[in-house]
Structures are given as C-alpha cells and as structure tokens.
Design an enzyme around this catalytic site. Structure first.
Site, PDB file in Angstrom:
ATOM      1  N   SER A  83       0.936  -1.080  -0.072  1.00  0.00           N
ATOM      2  CA  SER A  83       0.059  -0.106   0.026  1.00  0.00           C
ATOM      3  C   SER A  83       0.971   1.088  -0.061  1.00  0.00           C
ATOM      4  O   SER A  83       1.671   1.490  -0.906  1.00  0.00           O
ATOM      5  CB  SER A  83      -1.164  -0.034   1.222  1.00  0.00           C
ATOM      6  OG  SER A  83      -1.878   0.966   0.979  1.00  0.00           O
ATOM      7  N   ASP A 417      -5.148  -4.004  -2.846  1.00  0.00           N
ATOM      8  CA  ASP A 417      -4.247  -3.680  -1.914  1.00  0.00           C
ATOM      9  C   ASP A 417      -4.081  -5.020  -0.949  1.00  0.00           C
ATOM     10  O   ASP A 417      -5.056  -5.537  -0.254  1.00  0.00           O
ATOM     11  CB  ASP A 417      -4.917  -2.665  -1.054  1.00  0.00           C
ATOM     12  CG  ASP A 417      -3.610  -2.137  -0.117  1.00  0.00           C
ATOM     13  OD1 ASP A 417      -3.080  -2.701   0.717  1.00  0.00           O
ATOM     14  OD2 ASP A 417      -3.903  -0.622   0.137  1.00  0.00           O
TER      15      ASP A 417
END
Length: 597
Positions: A83, A417
C-alpha cells in the site's frame, strides 16, 4: 518467440531476479565492510514497509532516507512494500535512489499544495476507454495522485537498469487476488498473494509469473493473443494502495467527486465550444444527466432532465423517440435495471451519432471532450455499481498445464491492496526461495502496531514457514505502550526486527495523539508542511535510535549467514500449482497472431 518468464517452479528464483541479487551481493559486502562488519558471504537482508496510506508513504520515505544516511540501505538486498509504502519505494527507484532530492521535492509539493486536476482527469478519462477499466483507474489517477501530488508516467519495467546493476536493492510490490480473499480469510491461502517486480508479475506461491511488460495483456492457453501497453506507475500505485477505508467510506469519497457542484464545473469547464444551435446544448445536458443518475438514481430531477433532453433532441417521432417518451412517462415506476439499460442505450445512440453526422443534425454534437467525459462518468458508475477493482486479464486463463481450476478458469483477475490480508509483505520475503536472513520490518499501520506480527505468525504456522514464535499475551502487553523496536528470533528462519512508527521512545506518553494526527484516510489537503516534516522526523528517529541494534543483528547474520537451517521447500509451498506433466517448466509463447491496440 519465447517469453523470458512463464509459469515456473517456485522452488527457484526467476532468472532475472537471481542475476540482480547476485549482482547486488558484492555491493552488500562492500557496505558491510564500511560498517566494520566482516563477511565472506553476503547475508540477505530485507526491509519491509507496511501500508497506512499517506502516513505510510511519508514515513517510509523518512525510513529510507535515514537508512541511506547511516549507510545501512546499501547492505540491503530486498525492499518490499504494501500500500502506502509502495508509493515511497517506487519514488526511490524513479529518482535513482536520490533520497535528498525526493525529500526536498516532497516538502515542496506540500508547501505549494500542487496537484494538476486536469491532467489527472485526462488520465482517468483515457483509462475509461480501456476494456478493463475499473475503480482502480479512478482511484489511481484522481485519488492517489492527489494524495502524493504526483503523476508518474514511467513504467515498472523502466526501473530495471539500476536493479540489474546491483545499485539498489531488488524491489517487490505486494497485492492480493481479491477473488481469493474468501479463501484467505478461511485458510490463509498462500496463492492469494501476488507480487510485482521490475521483471515480472505473478503468484510466488504458485510459481506462476508473466513478464512485467506483458502484465495486463491477454493470454489463452499460455499464448499471448492480444498485447496491451504496459500500465504506468500511477495505475500500479492505485492498485497497490486501494485499502484506505471501508466500502461505504470509499464509495462516498468517489461519489463526492460528482456530487460537489465545484466538481461538476471542473468536469464541464475546459476548451469546449458549445453549439449555437437554437436548441439547448445537448452535450452538456447529457453529461449533467449521467452525473445526476450516478450520484442518485432516485433524484426527482432526473425525469426533468430527460424531458429537456428529449425536447432538445427532437426525436419524438422516430422509434427511439417513442421509446424515450415511454420510459420518461413511467420513469418513477421503472426498475433500476431497466433505467440502467435505457441509459446505456441512450449513450450508445449518441455514440452512433458521432459516427453518422447526418443523424440529428440539430445536436451539433461536440465529439471530443464532453463525450469522453460522459463515457468516463458512466463507466465509473458501472464500476461502482458492481464494485469492480483491479481488473486485468488472467495470464493463466485456459492454460493447459495448470491443474488448479480456480486459477485457469477465470478470464479476468481482480488485484487489490495486500493490506486486506496482512498489512506488511512478510509472505513475499519469507519463502525459502529468497533465503532471507534478516528482516527489518517498519510498521506504519493504524491501531495495533503488532497486528502484522500476529497475522504473520498465524500464516506461517499454518504453512510450516519458519517464523519466530510470539505469544498473544506478549503481543497484547507490547501494544499497550510500544517500544520503537522488537527483535524476534526463532530456532529456524530469519531474525525479525519489527519497528513501530509511534512509540514510547519517540512520542513519550502522547502515542495516541500522534496516531489521531495522522489518520489513514487523512487527505493530503490537510497535510501542512509542518505535519510532513514532523512525520519524516519521527520515522527517521526510529532508525537512528536503533542503529546499534540494527548493526548488531547485521553482524550476527553476516558472521554466520548459513545459520538459517534449510527447510522443506515443498511444505512451505503447499498451495503451489503442480504441473501435471511433472516438474518441467511451463512456458508462455507468443502467438503468431497477436493483436495490438
């Protein structure tokens, strides 16, 4: 022509990565000597950065900057991120490792509050014309680029040179296969994890890779049948960093782009010359209709907008005009499905009008900007309705030598993610194929900074992967007032140094105050230059204060890098797809009939 990477047994590194790591080894030995650490063989040291949105991005840059300043980064073989940390890592490589320049540029962006909305919008509009447009495209070009104040046109493959020369550590960027998240939650399946490097993209637990230049292209039965341009780093940053908040919060965030009157003006303004026809400007009316429907399909004004559009079109007497009149009359009683079908039909009709200038001459249709924006808004609306993220072609589709039906039956993948699984990329550096000796894990997560240790320990226990044992009671006690660093070691496997961002060493008794100040969903517009500088400072302090500890652990693994016992690689790769023909390598080959856009 045979591609350089394909579906390969996961018990060995991809050749390009192996060569890069080999080239890095003498650089690592040289760095260790400068740190007064003697070694005959270069230990494999990995630095991990967790997720955490913009907080993680800025803090990770601070960590990388201090590691370089202290001469520690040169002793690192792998850099891996999830991320927000992937944004920082990609910046390191696009700027050739110039951390001073990156840091100054970062401060400048937030001092000047720079972000080019129009350029970002145009990127998103162009992406909406792709077959596989998803919310990841919207998120990448209009949210992530705004957060980090940067559009990055370069590709991941363009970062190969400095990696292949061993100048910088080998980078690994983490993602998760969203279609396999249910399996992850139930069984913590290894094949849920997906990785990107400057050379390849794929499933490390499966040993299934595709060259990064072909990621997103269409494959069938192991053959490349349609080549797509390599996606830029802005798109990949959006894919890697899409777990900002819960679904409701993200959905509202996206819809607010279209609800906000200022936002509407931003969409409509620009170099557009509207028609001077006696009837109203149909192009602007259609865009207004699509945006109103997107934000609230039950908005009473939609019926009025349709009536005005019908009058402007002057289509009352033809077949489409009759259909339009009927649906307008019964609009309030029409199902959501039929409303959506009609809107798609209406847009298709307008598209044909562009191709046939003799039709509806009164429209004087502007065939450029406004039409593109209509398509963009409508495609985004569809993606929100279906909640589609990270849509790319599955390079394993119908591959004859892949036994796992789940992996080869899907034409499309949905990659998101990795923070949805574990907010730090431990699973990508723990497999024995990478032979990691020491892990420096920097946690920038919100909430419990030991949660990633807890989750990783559980994952490793399920799959017989060596990882230091930790007790739940111990983790809970540490979480009450975290220290800046914890050193974890087991009988087998790598030594883990886990660093927490906000801790009693750099924040004293104000840990919670610091956490609230840097929330994960905090928008970049609310980041003042002082907030940026303070975050850089505390993240650097964590490295500086633990320099002696880091050097001590480096010295131990350098003195005996072979101390990590060999483990059963097959056991650690329990989910790996087996080639039904045996242990042979399954390769991709380019078809003789490749279509290109």
């Amino acid at each position: 022509m045979e591609l350089s990477s394909g579906v390969c047994p996961a018990t060995r590194l991809q050749e390009a990565e192996k060569a890069a790591v080999h080239k890095r080894s003498p650089k690592v030995l040289e760095a260790l000597r400068k740190l007064n650490i003697q070694a005959d063989q270069a230990p494999v040291i990995a630095v991990l950065g967790s997720g955490g949105g913009l907080r993680a991005h800025i803090a990770c840059l601070g960590v990388l900057s201090e590691l370089k300043e202290l001469g520690l980064l040169d002793a690192v073989t792998y850099l891996a991120g999830v991320s927000g940390s992937t944004w920082a890592l990609s910046s390191l490589y696009t700027k050739n490792g110039n951390m001073e320049g990156i840091e100054e540029e970062l401060k400048h962006r937030y001092e000047k509050n720079e972000w080019d909305f129009h350029e970002s919008l145009e990127k998103a509009i162009q992406a909406s014309k792709r077959e596989n447009y998803s919310l990841t495209d919207f998120w990448a070009y209009l949210i992530v680029s705004r957060q980090i104040r940067e559009l990055q046109d370069s590709n991941l493959s363009s970062l190969k040179k400095q990696v292949e020369e061993g100048v910088l550590p080998y980078p690994i960027f983490a993602a998760i296969d969203e279609d396999l998240l249910a399996d992850w939650r139930e069984r913590k399946t290894q094949n849920s994890w997906f990785e990107f490097t400057p050379h390849h993209a794929g499933y490390p637990a499966l040993g299934a890779y595709v060259p990064i230049t072909e990621f997103g292209s269409r494959f069938e039965n192991g053959k490349l049948v349609k080549s797509e341009p390599e996606r830029d780093l802005t798109f990949l940053r959006g894919l890697w960093g899409s777990a900002f908040a819960d679904i409701k919060e993200i959905k509202n965030y996206i819809l607010n782009y279209f609800r906000n009157p200022f936002g509407k003006l931003k969409f409509i303004e620009g170099p557009v010359t509207y028609s001077e026809a006696p009837r109203m400007n149909v192009d602007a009316m259609l865009l207004d209709l699509v945006m109103a429907y997107f934000t609230d399909m039950n908005d009473p004004s939609i019926k009025d907008k349709l009536c005005a559009l019908q009058q402007a079109l002057g289509t009352e007497t033809d077949e489409f005009g009759i259909e339009m009149a009927e649906i307008i009359q019964n609009w309030n009683e029409t199902s959501a499905e039929k409303k959506e079908q009609f809107l798609d039909h209406l847009l298709d009709r307008f598209k044909k009008t562009q191709e046939d200038t003799t039709t509806y001459s009164l429209m004087n249709w502007n065939t450029g900007l406004v039409w593109d924006r209509c398509v963009f808004v409508n495609e985004t609306r569809k993606c929100v309705s279906k909640w589609q993220w990270g849509t790319v072609y599955n390079f394993l589709y119908k591959h004859g030598k892949i036994a796992d039906e789940t992996m080869c039956s899907r034409e499309l993948l949905h990659l998101v993610d990795a923070g949805f699984a574990i907010n730090t990329p431990y699973p990508l550096v723990l497999p024995p194929v990478r032979e990691t000796h020491l892990i420096l894990s920097f946690d920038f997560s919100a909430g419990d900074p030991l949660e990633t240790i807890r989750a990783t320990a559980d994952y490793c226990q399920r799959h017989e992967i060596p990882f230091p044992e930790v007790s739940e009671d111990q983790l809970k006690e540490w979480a009450k007032a975290p220290a800046s660093c914890y050193v974890l070691r087991g009988e087998t496997g790598p030594v883990v140094m886990h660093f927490t961002l906000f801790n009693k060493d750099n924040c004293g008794d104000d840990i919670e105050t610091w956490r609230k100040k840097y929330g994960t969903v905090k928008l970049s517009d609310s980041y003042t230059p002082d907030l940026v500088r303070d975050l850089l400072r505390v993240s650097k302090e964590n490295v500086k204060k633990n320099k002696i500890n880091i050097l001590s652990e480096m010295r131990k693994v350098a003195g005996n890098p072979g101390n990590i016992p060999r483990v059963n690689k097959e056991a650690c790769l329990g989910d790996r797809v087996k080639d039904p023909q045996g242990s042979q390598t399954v390769e991709f080959k380019k078809s003789h009939n490749i279509s290109k856009d």
